[in-house]
Design an enzyme around this catalytic site. Structure first.
Site, short mmCIF file in Angstrom:
data_model
loop_
_atom_site.label_atom_id
_atom_site.label_comp_id
_atom_site.label_asym_id
_atom_site.label_seq_id
_atom_site.Cartn_x
_atom_site.Cartn_y
_atom_site.Cartn_z
CD GLU A 54 -2.27 -5.62 -1.28
OE1 GLU A 54 -2.72 -6.82 -0.97
OE2 GLU A 54 -2.34 -4.52 -0.67
CB CYS A 86 -5.71 -5.00 -3.00
SG CYS A 86 -5.50 -3.84 -1.72
#
Length: 363
Positions: A54, A86
């Site tokens: 991510e 994330c």
């Protein structure tokens, strides 16, 4: 979720596969950020300690991440590990929607990442291509849910299931293409497990060759009586773990002096306790184990129910009843004692067949 979502998730899965040989002990994860039908960012997790998928995708997207849809193959993490959460990064970037293939089996996450996204007002949908995502991380899922790695046994045999002649000759039953293909299974594994019989007979190195990877798997030898020679090739390249049932101080010292780690795990039968071996490997962060062994260790693992998957390379030849079989299962007196398999894949590799089959529980 629709066909367009499937298209982007398929791309995320292909990205995740790029970390097939490098992410251990972390899972393989891919992420795609899409805004107004166009990819604005993509990334995958490359290795432990480095940014997650991510983060790579968000860095590439920049301000275009605001209002985008994030396609992630594994639930975004919600805890501080080697890297920050994330889920928080996606929230801070202003992502409007997230499509997640599967929930993270790690108890530190286990739904909390999705919950954090939803609490921030992000629309989250889960389960798209979950089966493919699980297959990609079958070892990580196994370690997180069972505490033990996924055990895959690779065996090269003749069509009648023979792995060597009665005198031990076995080079080569399968062809060069099959042997090259087998390197893929080594490269993706965290550890390669073999028995002392194979070490004494073949003196293998069991390292990854012909595949570019910066990581070699841990080499593991099951040697109940510590018969391995300090000069064995497998001991010369570091990262070797020997499990034994022996308490012979002189032999233990000689192996440790040569750089091997030796762990004594004796079972009630005086041999190495195989379930304890897998538990220990799980505690070491080992996700996938590739077994490259002879009929004795293969048979012991199968009888104990410790094998999850078989990768069989079958050559178009017959070696006869006197040749050695692929697993010593002892004498079965009832069909209910058989080892049942479920076919996953059958394909031709060179002149040989490659069969991938999971162990099935008969009803």
């Amino acid at each position: 979720m629709n066909a367009v979502d499937s298209q982007w998730m398929a791309l995320a899965l292909r990205l995740a596969e790029r970390g097939l040989y490098t992410t251990s002990p972390n899972p393989r994860v891919g992420c795609v950020l899409v805004h107004d039908g166009k990819v604005v960012g993509e990334g995958w997790h490359e290795r432990a300690g480095e940014p997650h998928a991510e983060v790579h995708a968000l860095r590439e997207a920049g301000k275009s991440a605001k209002g985008a849809t994030a396609y992630v193959t594994l639930e975004p993490c919600s805890h501080f590990g080697r890297t920050p959460p994330c889920a928080d990064a996606l929230i801070a970037a202003g992502v409007a929607r997230a499509v997640v293939a599967m929930q993270d089996p790690n108890p530190l996450v286990a739904g909390q990442g999705v919950a954090r996204l939803r609490a921030a007002g992000i629309a989250v949908e889960c389960g798209l291509m979950e089966t493919a995502a699980r297959e990609l991380n079958t070892g990580f899922v196994s370690r997180m849910t069972r505490g033990t790695p996924w055990v895959r046994s690779k065996i090269a045999a003749s069509l009648d299931g023979r792995t060597a002649l009665a005198n031990g000759a076995s080079k080569w039953i399968t062809g060069e293409a099959a042997r090259r293909d087998a390197q893929h299974w080594r490269a993706r594994s965290c550890a390669v497990l073999t028995g002392i019989g194979t070490v004494l007979a073949d003196d293998p190195q069991l390292n990854v060759r012909e595949i570019a990877t910066g990581r070699q798997p841990l080499r593991v030898v099951v040697d109940s009586g510590l018969r391995i020679s300090p000069a064995a090739k497998i001991l010369q390249s570091g990262q070797v773990l020997v499990y034994t049932a022996s308490s012979d101080a002189a032999k233990l010292h000689a192996l440790k002096a040569g750089g091997a780690e030796v762990v004594t795990l004796a079972g009630a039968d005086g041999k190495v306790d195989l379930p304890a071996v897998l538990r220990d490997l799980g505690q070491r962060g080992i996700n996938e184990v590739l077994v490259e062994a002879g009929r004795e260790l293969n048979g012991a693992l199968l009888k104990a129910g410790l094998v999850d998957e078989l990768v069989l390379y079958l050559a178009p030849q017959l070696l006869g009843d006197a040749a050695r079989g692929l697993a010593d299962l002892g004498e079965l007196t009832q069909l209910q004692q058989r080892v049942a398999l479920q076919w996953n894949e059958v394909r031709q590799v060179g002149n040989d067949l490659r069969i991938v089959a999971k162990l099935a529980k008969e009803k």
